[in-house]
Motif scaffolding. Structure first.
Motif, PDB file in Angstrom:
ATOM      1  N   THR A  45       0.885  -1.117  -0.010  1.00 33.68           N
ATOM      2  CA  THR A  45       0.129   0.134  -0.025  1.00 33.68           C
ATOM      3  C   THR A  45       0.787   1.434   0.038  1.00 33.68           C
ATOM      4  O   THR A  45       0.512   2.156  -0.744  1.00 33.68           O
ATOM      5  N   GLY A  46       2.005   1.098   0.758  1.00 33.51           N
ATOM      6  CA  GLY A  46       2.829   2.291   0.838  1.00 33.51           C
ATOM      7  C   GLY A  46       3.295   2.660  -0.575  1.00 33.51           C
ATOM      8  O   GLY A  46       3.516   3.837  -0.929  1.00 33.51           O
ATOM      9  N   CYS A  47       3.969   1.676  -1.121  1.00 30.99           N
ATOM     10  CA  CYS A  47       4.594   1.748  -2.482  1.00 30.99           C
ATOM     11  C   CYS A  47       3.592   2.249  -3.390  1.00 30.99           C
ATOM     12  O   CYS A  47       3.936   3.289  -4.457  1.00 30.99           O
ATOM     13  N   LEU A  48       2.402   1.768  -3.402  1.00 25.84           N
ATOM     14  CA  LEU A  48       1.356   2.201  -4.275  1.00 25.84           C
ATOM     15  C   LEU A  48       1.045   3.628  -4.070  1.00 25.84           C
ATOM     16  O   LEU A  48       0.870   4.295  -5.128  1.00 25.84           O
ATOM     17  N   LEU A  49       0.819   4.135  -2.859  1.00 28.21           N
ATOM     18  CA  LEU A  49       0.456   5.573  -2.754  1.00 28.21           C
ATOM     19  C   LEU A  49       1.604   6.467  -3.001  1.00 28.21           C
ATOM     20  O   LEU A  49       1.300   7.485  -3.693  1.00 28.21           O
ATOM     21  N   SER A  50       2.846   6.311  -2.788  1.00 25.35           N
ATOM     22  CA  SER A  50       3.726   6.948  -2.938  1.00 25.35           C
ATOM     23  C   SER A  50       4.210   6.995  -4.427  1.00 25.35           C
ATOM     24  O   SER A  50       4.503   8.147  -4.871  1.00 25.35           O
ATOM     25  N   ALA A  51       4.141   5.787  -5.173  1.00 26.38           N
ATOM     26  CA  ALA A  51       4.473   6.073  -6.615  1.00 26.38           C
ATOM     27  C   ALA A  51       3.156   6.566  -7.492  1.00 26.38           C
ATOM     28  O   ALA A  51       3.587   7.417  -8.224  1.00 26.38           O
ATOM     29  N   ALA A  97      -2.098  13.457  -3.564  1.00 26.03           N
ATOM     30  CA  ALA A  97      -2.065  12.761  -2.426  1.00 26.03           C
ATOM     31  C   ALA A  97      -3.638  12.363  -2.412  1.00 26.03           C
ATOM     32  O   ALA A  97      -3.701  11.229  -1.988  1.00 26.03           O
ATOM     33  N   GLU A  98      -4.653  13.165  -2.483  1.00 28.70           N
ATOM     34  CA  GLU A  98      -5.760  12.651  -2.512  1.00 28.70           C
ATOM     35  C   GLU A  98      -6.244  11.784  -3.448  1.00 28.70           C
ATOM     36  O   GLU A  98      -7.027  10.789  -3.252  1.00 28.70           O
ATOM     37  N   GLU A  99      -5.987  12.001  -4.852  1.00 30.57           N
ATOM     38  CA  GLU A  99      -6.261  10.951  -5.995  1.00 30.57           C
ATOM     39  C   GLU A  99      -5.563   9.695  -5.770  1.00 30.57           C
ATOM     40  O   GLU A  99      -5.950   8.714  -6.047  1.00 30.57           O
ATOM     41  N   ALA A 100      -4.321   9.777  -5.216  1.00 35.75           N
ATOM     42  CA  ALA A 100      -3.351   8.561  -4.939  1.00 35.75           C
ATOM     43  C   ALA A 100      -4.222   7.629  -3.787  1.00 35.75           C
ATOM     44  O   ALA A 100      -4.440   6.302  -4.019  1.00 35.75           O
ATOM     45  N   ALA A 101      -4.661   8.144  -3.005  1.00 36.62           N
ATOM     46  CA  ALA A 101      -5.602   7.454  -1.899  1.00 36.62           C
ATOM     47  C   ALA A 101      -6.942   7.032  -2.497  1.00 36.62           C
ATOM     48  O   ALA A 101      -7.322   5.834  -2.127  1.00 36.62           O
ATOM     49  N   ARG A 102      -7.419   7.819  -3.486  1.00 36.80           N
ATOM     50  CA  ARG A 102      -8.515   7.117  -4.090  1.00 36.80           C
ATOM     51  C   ARG A 102      -8.499   6.036  -4.928  1.00 36.80           C
ATOM     52  O   ARG A 102      -9.296   5.262  -5.027  1.00 36.80           O
TER      53      ARG A 102
END
Length: 275
Positions: free
Chosen positions: A220-226, A242-247
């Protein structure tokens, strides 16, 4: 204006750990960035024996990563950015890497500080992260994206602080060390809602809150930061990315799978989801 140059994909250089199963690490970064229309490039800073069950070994890479980054330098022009994550280099090697990054001056840069893979052997403690921050962050411009466990270790707080400490307390030490912004991921906080925070010396922003999703997912951390890096390179602002990555993470949560039916689920590639 050179129309060919303006239409080429932005380059995203990822420096991190090689997870052979692609649940996390450089392969996960590359998949994520390609989905966002970026050209991924990667240099290993840590080699792992890892699968969907656990990581059993982490070692420094055999080839000099600084030389490998320098070899890529001619490609690092125009729209490009860098993600730094799992690093098994010794202190001297990391300082050499930081000197090279200072010279290259990535226009967009994010550090996803990792203590250890989510299951299996560890790599760093809070003191290690503070040493790395002391070498890396003074060059300026870094967004740091710790989870609450990494932030608590960095701050020298006890384990219970992972769930109980105020977000401001967890973010402040990173800003004091020189981070331009801290994206504190909220997944390890208590409660039925997950909310990330964005912190700078100018102010604090609470990002979109969402219900906590059931089960565990690898990477999850890799997916979010990438995703954040790719979205920034496609033109979104820091907070929008940041918000779009979480969505995007939430949108594919229920589509995760375990290759061979073994281990913790990982995120399926978008092309596979579409079929």
């Amino acid at each position: 204006m050179d129309d060919t140059r303006s239409s080429t994909p932005p380059v995203a250089l990822c420096l991190g750990g090689m997870d052979p199963s692609a649940g996390a690490g450089l392969l996960r970064d590359a998949l994520t960035l390609a989905e966002l229309g970026c050209q991924p490039m990667a240099v290993s800073l840590a080699e792992t024996l890892q699968n969907g069950l656990a990581c059993t070994r982490i070692e420094a890479p055999g080839l000099d990563p600084v030389q490998r980054v320098e070899t890529l330098a001619p490609h690092l022009a125009g729209r490009w950015g860098l993600k730094l994550s799992l690093c098994a280099l010794d202190a001297q090697g990391f300082r050499r890497l930081c000197a090279t990054l200072r010279h290259l001056a990535p226009p967009v840069r994010i550090w996803d500080p990792i203590l250890a893979p989510s299951a299996g052997v560890g790599l760093h403690d809070g003191e290690d992260l503070r040493r790395m921050a002391g070498d890396l962050l003074p060059m300026g411009g870094w967004v740091v994206s710790p989870n609450r466990g990494e932030a608590a270790a960095f701050a020298g707080l006890p384990p219970e602080a992972i769930r109980s400490a105020a977000p401001e307390v967890l973010a402040a030490p990173w800003l004091e060390a020189g981070a331009a912004a801290v994206w504190l991921k909220g997944g390890h906080a208590a409660g039925d809602q997950v909310q990330d925070g964005w912190f700078t010396t100018e102010g604090t922003w609470r990002l979109e809150s969402a219900p906590r999703l059931p089960g565990e997912r690898r990477g999850t951390g890799c997916l979010l930061s990438a995703s954040w890096l790719g979205l920034r390179l496609r033109g979104l602002t820091d907070l929008e990315a940041a918000e779009e990555a979480a969505r995007r993470l939430r949108g594919r949560w229920n589509l995760a799978f375990a290759p061979g039916g073994v281990g913790r689920p990982m995120f399926a590639p978008l092309a596979a989801e579409a079929r």
